[in-house]
Design a protein around this motif. Sequence first.
Motif, mmCIF file in Angstrom:
data_model
loop_
_atom_site.group_PDB
_atom_site.id
_atom_site.type_symbol
_atom_site.label_atom_id
_atom_site.label_comp_id
_atom_site.label_asym_id
_atom_site.label_seq_id
_atom_site.Cartn_x
_atom_site.Cartn_y
_atom_site.Cartn_z
ATOM 1 N N LEU A 135 0.996 -1.357 0.044
ATOM 2 C CA LEU A 135 0.069 -0.060 0.069
ATOM 3 C C LEU A 135 0.914 1.196 0.012
ATOM 4 O O LEU A 135 0.799 2.146 -0.754
ATOM 5 C CB LEU A 135 -0.797 -0.035 1.107
ATOM 6 C CG LEU A 135 -1.761 1.293 1.458
ATOM 7 C CD1 LEU A 135 -2.974 1.380 0.325
ATOM 8 C CD2 LEU A 135 -2.593 1.055 2.781
ATOM 9 N N CYS A 136 1.870 1.346 0.785
ATOM 10 C CA CYS A 136 2.850 2.495 0.865
ATOM 11 C C CYS A 136 3.577 2.691 -0.409
ATOM 12 O O CYS A 136 3.705 3.848 -0.917
ATOM 13 C CB CYS A 136 3.808 2.195 2.033
ATOM 14 S SG CYS A 136 3.052 2.389 3.781
ATOM 15 N N SER A 137 3.878 1.513 -1.167
ATOM 16 C CA SER A 137 4.611 1.882 -2.426
ATOM 17 C C SER A 137 3.636 2.475 -3.368
ATOM 18 O O SER A 137 3.979 3.463 -4.107
ATOM 19 C CB SER A 137 5.171 0.481 -3.003
ATOM 20 O OG SER A 137 5.673 -0.327 -2.117
ATOM 21 N N ALA A 138 2.355 2.045 -3.440
ATOM 22 C CA ALA A 138 1.324 2.399 -4.273
ATOM 23 C C ALA A 138 0.982 3.974 -3.936
ATOM 24 O O ALA A 138 1.086 4.839 -4.982
ATOM 25 C CB ALA A 138 0.027 1.778 -4.118
ATOM 26 N N ILE A 139 1.141 4.367 -2.872
ATOM 27 C CA ILE A 139 0.935 5.735 -2.226
ATOM 28 C C ILE A 139 2.148 6.207 -2.919
ATOM 29 O O ILE A 139 2.065 7.568 -3.356
ATOM 30 C CB ILE A 139 0.651 5.687 -0.929
ATOM 31 C CG1 ILE A 139 -0.906 5.029 -0.605
ATOM 32 C CG2 ILE A 139 0.585 7.216 -0.336
ATOM 33 C CD1 ILE A 139 -1.199 5.299 0.821
ATOM 34 N N CYS A 140 3.318 5.914 -2.580
ATOM 35 C CA CYS A 140 4.500 6.698 -2.900
ATOM 36 C C CYS A 140 4.584 7.084 -4.702
ATOM 37 O O CYS A 140 4.829 7.932 -5.022
ATOM 38 C CB CYS A 140 5.589 5.678 -2.685
ATOM 39 S SG CYS A 140 7.093 6.614 -2.223
#
Length: 484
Positions: A138-143
């Motif tokens: 999720l954090c990678s997608a948000i990044c």
Amino acid sequence: FLKRRKSWSRYPPGPTSLPFIGTMLQIDFHNPHLSFTQLSKKYGNVFSLQNCWRNLIVVNGFKAVKEALVQKSEDFADRPYFPIYEHLGFGENSEGVMVARYGQDWKEQRRFAFSTLRNFGMGKKSLAQRVTEEAGFLCSAICSEKGRPFDPHFLINNAVSNVICSLVYGERFDYDNKKFQRLLHLSEQALNEEAGFLPQLLIVVPWLLRIPGVPQRVFRSQKAVLDFTNELVKEHRTTWNPAEKRDFTDAFLQEIEKAKEHAGSSFNDNNLCMVTFDLFSAGTETTSTTLRWALLYLLLHPDIQLPPCPQPYHSCKVHEEIDKVIGRDRSPQMEDQANMPYTNAVIHETQRYGDIVPVGFPHMTYRDTELQGFFIPKGTTVITNLSSVLKDETVWEKPHQFYPEHFLDADGQFVKREAFLPFSAGRRVCLGEQLARMELFLFFTSLLQHFTFRLPECQARPREVGRFTLILAPHPYQIQAVPR
Ligand code: HEM
């Protein structure tokens, strides 16, 4: 007869009932919790309504709800009959868990679901690792949004849904999987289909459902979600090895094999679809909506997250705590929770103030009973107004404000509160409470470990009032995630 008449004279008061329609016009079905709280001011904490000819009572406030759900748990453990689910396959021995009548089938399925989810890691370290890994995706997608404004809704939904999908179907879905994206949109619409006046009318006047095309038209999205979950189960069967238990569906398939000789068992193909559908739908929107509220409250109450902080006490507590307890290099673990009272308080306050399942899920009396001195006959539909508990003015210091200090003592240590009932209580208490708590903590801390969230300048201040569709969700909003 006289005894019964005397009992009925103690039936809870309520607004005057009109012919045919009963008291249905008294309720705003798009904001039922507000109507109920309003009516409780006039008629008291236990009052009666009538949906056409169906008797309903509404229970308000911590004291009365606790008496019903905890002290008289079995008396209030039944569910009313929901004809609107028949078109999905709901029927004898195939009632799933959520809407199952209180009895042998429900007990069997609830026990099985709980122990199987535990065997696959619910409440344990192994599942926590799975959630942390998903939080990483999720954090990678948000990044990859690169600090641009975006709506976090479906990314969060996808991440949360992947946790339940991997437990139940042994599969997770990439965030750009178009088919899964469509399913998540349909799941949200499915909730819409159950809110409002029409579904309530169809519950009490079920013959309207026999008009050709009505169920298909009114509950189109629900059916599409069920078809998708059926497809996953079907695919599963093709790769199933009876000697292996990969996930919840495999465990259920084994039980179906064992139960083949017992006619009338609740372990059957149709119920497999109903139970997994329940877990999928109950396990996705609730948790992901809570996370969306949490981000929104951070934006609307910047004293919790952003420097410079206007109030020193609140100042950047969540970020500070994460940096102190977890740091920036390792992933959060459930053990960290005990050392992060402020973060824990923010999550609890989000659940209290966000009021995600404001009117719970309807119960029904299993036998004649009494509540707060009123007589409630067997078979009465009971609405537990959880919103009135989470915002009970006799319990909470600032019921109508976002105030994490509700869950902190004078030394800043976390305190549990008895009236914190977002998962309800008693026999029908949320089956996924442990899983949801784990997800909320791990997703929330992972997000804040990696980002500072901001409101895009071009966007008007998002509304703090929710939109009711069985659950109370925030109106769509955009955020910017600035890597820390
Ligand atoms: C029931 C809340 C997450 C599965 C319920 C009920 C509430 C609730 C209020 C109704 C209880 C009653 O009838 O009195 C929540 C909230 C969640 C959440 C606020 C997240 C923040 C989950 C998850 C799962 C789940 C992750 C998946 C495992 C269920 C099931 C029931 C239920 C199966 C029906 C229980 C029964 O009738 O015996 N939940 N829930 N929930 N929930 Fe959750």
